[in-house]
Design a protein around this motif. Structure first.
Motif, PDB file in Angstrom:
ATOM      1  N   THR A 150       0.821  -1.225   0.000  1.00  0.00           N
ATOM      2  CA  THR A 150       0.000   0.000   0.000  1.00  0.00           C
ATOM      3  C   THR A 150       0.848   1.264   0.000  1.00  0.00           C
ATOM      4  O   THR A 150       0.331   2.363  -0.190  1.00  0.00           O
ATOM      5  CB  THR A 150      -0.909   0.014   1.241  1.00  0.00           C
ATOM      6  N   GLU A 151       2.121   1.084   0.223  1.00  0.00           N
ATOM      7  CA  GLU A 151       3.010   2.246   0.237  1.00  0.00           C
ATOM      8  C   GLU A 151       4.392   1.810  -0.217  1.00  0.00           C
ATOM      9  O   GLU A 151       4.710   0.614  -0.237  1.00  0.00           O
ATOM     10  CB  GLU A 151       3.096   2.849   1.638  1.00  0.00           C
ATOM     11  N   GLY A 152       5.217   2.731  -0.560  1.00  0.00           N
ATOM     12  CA  GLY A 152       6.560   2.444  -1.029  1.00  0.00           C
ATOM     13  C   GLY A 152       6.788   3.065  -2.385  1.00  0.00           C
ATOM     14  O   GLY A 152       5.934   3.750  -2.963  1.00  0.00           O
ATOM     15  N   THR A 153       7.924   2.782  -2.903  1.00  0.00           N
ATOM     16  CA  THR A 153       8.257   3.342  -4.201  1.00  0.00           C
ATOM     17  C   THR A 153       7.478   2.624  -5.287  1.00  0.00           C
ATOM     18  O   THR A 153       6.949   1.517  -5.090  1.00  0.00           O
ATOM     19  CB  THR A 153       9.754   3.199  -4.459  1.00  0.00           C
ATOM     20  N   ALA A 154       7.432   3.225  -6.405  1.00  0.00           N
ATOM     21  CA  ALA A 154       6.716   2.631  -7.529  1.00  0.00           C
ATOM     22  C   ALA A 154       7.375   1.328  -7.956  1.00  0.00           C
ATOM     23  O   ALA A 154       6.708   0.341  -8.316  1.00  0.00           O
ATOM     24  CB  ALA A 154       6.668   3.627  -8.684  1.00  0.00           C
ATOM     25  N   ARG A 155       8.718   1.327  -7.906  1.00  0.00           N
ATOM     26  CA  ARG A 155       9.420   0.098  -8.311  1.00  0.00           C
ATOM     27  C   ARG A 155       9.081  -1.056  -7.369  1.00  0.00           C
ATOM     28  O   ARG A 155       8.863  -2.191  -7.809  1.00  0.00           O
ATOM     29  CB  ARG A 155      10.916   0.370  -8.318  1.00  0.00           C
ATOM     30  N   ALA A 156       8.998  -0.808  -6.068  1.00  0.00           N
ATOM     31  CA  ALA A 156       8.672  -1.853  -5.097  1.00  0.00           C
ATOM     32  C   ALA A 156       7.256  -2.346  -5.297  1.00  0.00           C
ATOM     33  O   ALA A 156       6.973  -3.549  -5.205  1.00  0.00           O
ATOM     34  CB  ALA A 156       8.862  -1.329  -3.686  1.00  0.00           C
ATOM     35  N   MET A 157       6.358  -1.430  -5.588  1.00  0.00           N
ATOM     36  CA  MET A 157       4.976  -1.832  -5.803  1.00  0.00           C
ATOM     37  C   MET A 157       4.846  -2.678  -7.069  1.00  0.00           C
ATOM     38  O   MET A 157       4.119  -3.676  -7.101  1.00  0.00           O
ATOM     39  CB  MET A 157       4.084  -0.595  -5.890  1.00  0.00           C
ATOM     40  N   VAL A 158       5.586  -2.304  -8.103  1.00  0.00           N
ATOM     41  CA  VAL A 158       5.540  -3.086  -9.345  1.00  0.00           C
ATOM     42  C   VAL A 158       6.113  -4.480  -9.112  1.00  0.00           C
ATOM     43  O   VAL A 158       5.573  -5.489  -9.580  1.00  0.00           O
ATOM     44  CB  VAL A 158       6.301  -2.347 -10.459  1.00  0.00           C
ATOM     45  N   ALA A 159       7.210  -4.550  -8.370  1.00  0.00           N
ATOM     46  CA  ALA A 159       7.826  -5.853  -8.091  1.00  0.00           C
ATOM     47  C   ALA A 159       6.885  -6.740  -7.284  1.00  0.00           C
ATOM     48  O   ALA A 159       6.775  -7.955  -7.519  1.00  0.00           O
ATOM     49  CB  ALA A 159       9.137  -5.655  -7.348  1.00  0.00           C
ATOM     50  N   SER A 160       6.189  -6.146  -6.335  1.00  0.00           N
ATOM     51  CA  SER A 160       5.249  -6.924  -5.525  1.00  0.00           C
ATOM     52  C   SER A 160       4.092  -7.433  -6.372  1.00  0.00           C
ATOM     53  O   SER A 160       3.650  -8.587  -6.234  1.00  0.00           O
ATOM     54  CB  SER A 160       4.732  -6.075  -4.374  1.00  0.00           C
ATOM     55  N   MET A 161       3.605  -6.595  -7.272  1.00  0.00           N
ATOM     56  CA  MET A 161       2.504  -7.019  -8.135  1.00  0.00           C
ATOM     57  C   MET A 161       2.952  -8.132  -9.086  1.00  0.00           C
ATOM     58  O   MET A 161       2.204  -9.085  -9.339  1.00  0.00           O
ATOM     59  CB  MET A 161       1.988  -5.818  -8.927  1.00  0.00           C
TER      60      MET A 161
END
Length: 224
Positions: free
Chosen positions: A53-64
């Protein structure tokens, strides 16, 4: 009659095929259990990887991307379960067919065994009948019926108690007495009287020539 079942090797081969099919069915069922267990693990992994729900865009993309990979893995696990179930159905069909083919030969073996038993029973019955006919003919030639032979056997071999042997002896004596012709004493007396009268008459007839001869000699002497 051939007592050996000629399709015995075929029956053993059918049983071996059925046993092999059973083993494959057991293995396919184990594969289904393994695939279902994998699905559960992938579901837990996917549930534990919450979307950030939070973090950098790169981290969110990696999680997805990771979640998508887990979802793909879960989908693959479901396909593995479906494939394992389909394979199990095929193996079960093979086992059913093998059991039918084994049962067909086994039924033939059972019918053959029943025919052998029936043949043995007929042979034994013929032997017993032949022995009975032979014994009956032998007894008939000796003039002994079955009852008399049984009683004589009891007296000879001493079967049963003393009272039984005494009863058998009494019955045998009564049977022998019953088979003898009845004697009428009055007829016997008359026969004796007739015999005596016949002998007396014969004696008188034998004496008449001698008397006549004596009288003839007396006449001759008187004339002289």
């Amino acid at each position: 009659m051939n007592r050996l079942f000629r399709l015995g090797p075929v029956l053993r081969a059918r049983k071996a095929q059925e046993d092999a099919a059973k083993g494959e069915v057991v293995q396919s069922r184990q594969e289904i259990r393994d695939a279902r267990a994998l699905v559960k693990r992938r579901q837990l992994d996917l549930a534990g990887a919450d979307a950030p729900t939070e973090g950098t865009a790169r981290a969110m993309v990696a999680s997805m991307v990771a979640r998508q990979s887990m979802a793909a893995t879960l989908s693959g696990a479901h396909r593995m379960v479906a494939d394992a179930e389909e394979l199990a159905r095929q193996k079960q069909a093979v086992l059913t067919d093998a059991a039918k083919r084994r049962r067909a030969v086994e039924s033939m073996a059972e019918r053959h065994a029943e025919a052998v038993r029936a043949h043995d029973l007929r042979t034994e019955q013929l032997a017993v009948d032949e022995m009975a006919v032979t014994a009956k003919a032998r007894n008939a030639a000796r003039g002994i019926d079955a009852v008399s032979e049984e009683r004589a056997s009891t007296l000879r071999h001493g079967n049963g108690s003393a009272a039984d042997r005494e009863d058998v002896a009494r019955e045998t004596a009564n049977s022998v007495a019953a088979q003898r012709p009845a004697v009428n004493l009055a007829d016997t007396r008359r026969a004796i009287d007739v015999t005596r009268a016949t002998l007396s008459l014969a004696a008188k007839r034998d004496g008449e020539p001698a008397e006549r001869t004596g009288e003839g000699h007396a006449d001759d002497r008187s004339r002289a």
